[in-house]
Scaffold this active site. Structure first.
Site, PDB file in Angstrom:
ATOM      1  N   ASN A  87     -30.566 -19.895   1.908  1.00 39.02           N
ATOM      2  CA  ASN A  87     -29.321 -20.548   1.482  1.00 39.02           C
ATOM      3  C   ASN A  87     -28.262 -20.358   2.558  1.00 39.02           C
ATOM      4  O   ASN A  87     -28.510 -19.735   3.582  1.00 39.02           O
ATOM      5  CB  ASN A  87     -28.859 -20.004   0.123  1.00 39.02           C
ATOM      6  CG  ASN A  87     -28.610 -18.505   0.172  1.00 39.02           C
ATOM      7  OD1 ASN A  87     -27.705 -18.047   0.867  1.00 39.02           O
ATOM      8  ND2 ASN A  87     -29.420 -17.741  -0.541  1.00 39.02           N
ATOM      9  N   PRO A 104     -37.072 -10.105  -8.013  1.00 36.98           N
ATOM     10  CA  PRO A 104     -36.416  -9.022  -8.760  1.00 36.98           C
ATOM     11  C   PRO A 104     -34.908  -9.140  -8.632  1.00 36.98           C
ATOM     12  O   PRO A 104     -34.400  -9.598  -7.602  1.00 36.98           O
ATOM     13  CB  PRO A 104     -36.925  -7.755  -8.055  1.00 36.98           C
ATOM     14  CG  PRO A 104     -37.328  -8.211  -6.688  1.00 36.98           C
ATOM     15  CD  PRO A 104     -37.795  -9.632  -6.833  1.00 36.98           C
ATOM     16  N   LYS A 161     -49.786 -22.568   8.702  1.00 37.35           N
ATOM     17  CA  LYS A 161     -48.812 -23.627   8.495  1.00 37.35           C
ATOM     18  C   LYS A 161     -49.430 -24.713   7.600  1.00 37.35           C
ATOM     19  O   LYS A 161     -50.559 -25.164   7.856  1.00 37.35           O
ATOM     20  CB  LYS A 161     -48.409 -24.223   9.845  1.00 37.35           C
ATOM     21  CG  LYS A 161     -47.344 -25.281   9.732  1.00 37.35           C
ATOM     22  CD  LYS A 161     -47.002 -25.870  11.072  1.00 37.35           C
ATOM     23  CE  LYS A 161     -46.058 -27.048  10.883  1.00 37.35           C
ATOM     24  NZ  LYS A 161     -45.901 -27.843  12.072  1.00 37.35           N
TER      25      LYS A 161
END
Ligand code: C5P
Length: 430
Positions: free
Chosen positions: A229, A326, A308
């Site tokens: 992100n 977790p 890949k």
């Protein structure tokens, strides 16, 4: 001489005060090639809001001119204890009394030896000796050849200098002007500045061990692709820096980011959420504060491919199965140390709306005493942010400011909560 006020005393936007606003620093140069860096250092101190009085030894004048440092500091440089510009001809008394700190950078091996013996045969050593020791701190940035640095006499002198109450800022390592490679380089101006700012900070977390997570995690799909992100890690790195400034021993567990490590912070780089959990779990029991700022991926590919993944020509996208990661914060908040009140846990929540409600709900779900809410789209990757602190007593807003300024405020808030009610470190009360 009266103190001039640095015209840069408040931030460029006229808002936040600069880090050294109101501080008057004597910058002392002794003889060494690192004097060339002292020009940058002088500039950095001024930009940070300080006023700077430069004092040079005769040896320093062999390496850089007083003209350069006068131009950069905006004040005449002092080079002699016989300087008749002072009405009473006591530059060593006048200049040391009006300063908030004497910073000797570079400090040569010879100059240190002089300090050690209390010698005072030039203006700078005279000032160091004549300064009121409990009011005017002495900080030194050594710079010397690696053999000189490693010599038992030098190492012995460092120990004694420290015992005499000076703050030795340490040295850098690497290529030296003499052509050799090793320890003894003067720290970079930005590093010295960071240490000086930290030196002046109130030590509200002295004796505490702070563990911080920061940045995104990276969850591999195959050896060349993964899920991550846009978290930059800036907020977490700022908190690590602010905690160190406040006197804590800080460990920063960082996902893949490009931020420079704050001075004096021990950093552990990880990639995945599982690695982050392992790094945190190994250190949480020894910590007294845990601040989870990392944007941990909620899910990871259940079975990352060792090779890949290639297109097979069928036009079909590969089917990826996911496993939940977790929850590092919730796991630590359930640990024996947190439950016993020995570990104060702080979580972050990046929301897009209803900050107060969402943050409080998250605080109760994660069972932490303090949760810090922010609006995700307004902060990701940016240098500024606004925070909402939510605890059992209610909420406190920290208005938009630089992440470092907010981090310093947050550190003070954490310290105040720990001091007021150590039991608050226990799991959140509803
Ligand atoms: O559940 P959510 O991701 O919104 O919670 C955010 C808070 O929990 C942050 O403090 C984040 O660092 C922490 N967290 C964590 N481990 C996860 C997910 C979130 O430590 N797997």
């Amino acid at each position: 001489m009266t103190n001039q006020v640095n015209p840069l005393g408040s931030g460029p936007d006229g808002g936040e005060a600069l880090d050294l606003a109101g501080k008057h620093i004597v910058l002392g140069l002794s003889g060494g090639i690192a004097c060339y860096k002292a020009a940058e250092l002088c500039r950095a101190l001024i930009k940070a809001g300080a006023t700077v009085q430069v004092v040079m030894t005769e040896a320093a004048e062999q390496f850089i001119t007083a003209v350069t440092l006068q131009a950069l500091s905006g004040r005449p440089v002092y080079t002699s204890q016989w300087d008749s510009r002072e009405d009473n001809n006591m530059a060593h008394i006048n200049l040391s009394r009006e300063s908030d700190a004497i910073l000797v950078a570079p400090m040569s091996a010879d100059f240190m030896a002089k300090l050690l013996h209390g010698r005072a045969d030039d203006l700078l050593s005279l000032m160091c000796l004549a300064r009121p020791i409990d009011k005017v701190p002495l900080l030194v940035a050594p710079a010397m050849n690696r053999e000189m640095y490693a010599h038992p006499a030098t190492q012995r002198n460092f120990v004694q200098l420290d015992a005499d109450g000076a703050t030795v800022l340490g040295v850098g390592s690497g290529f030296q002007a003499c052509g050799e490679t090793g320890d003894g380089r003067m720290l970079e101006p930005e590093q010295i500045l960071e240490d000086l700012v930290a030196f002046f900070a109130p030590k509200v977390l002295a004796g505490q061990r702070v563990l911080v997570t920061a940045g995104p995690t990276y969850e591999a799909i195959d050896p060349v692709r993964g899920i991550t992100n846009l978290s930059s890690g800036k907020m977490g790195f700022a908190i690590a820096r602010a905690a160190r400034e406040a006197g804590a021993e800080v460990t920063l567990v960082a996902g893949p980011v490009t931020q420079p490590t704050p001075r004096g912070v021990s950093r552990i780089d990880v990639r995945s959420a599982q690695q982050m959990l392992e790094a945190v779990s190994a250190r949480a029991q020894a910590a007294s504060v845990f601040v989870a700022t990392a944007a941990v991926a909620d899910w990871r590919p259940a079975a990352p491919s060792a090779q890949k993944i290639k297109k097979d020509g069928s036009g079909q996208a590969p089917q990826l199965a996911f496993t939940e990661n977790p929850d590092i914060l919730a796991t630590v908040a359930q640990s024996a140390a947190a439950q016993a009140g020995r570990l104060f846990c702080v979580g972050f929540a990046a929301e897009s709306q209803d900050l107060a409600e969402n943050a409080e709900a998250k605080r109760l779900r994660k069972k932490v005493p303090l949760l810090v809410g922010n609006i995700g789209p307004d902060t990701f990757g940016q240098d500024h942010n606004a925070l909402l602190l939510v605890d059992a007593q209610g909420s406190t807003a920290l208005p938009r400011a630089s992440k470092l300024s907010l981090a310093r405020q947050l550190v003070r808030e954490i310290a105040a909560r720990m001091a007021a009610a150590p039991s608050q470190a226990k799991a959140a009360a509803p």
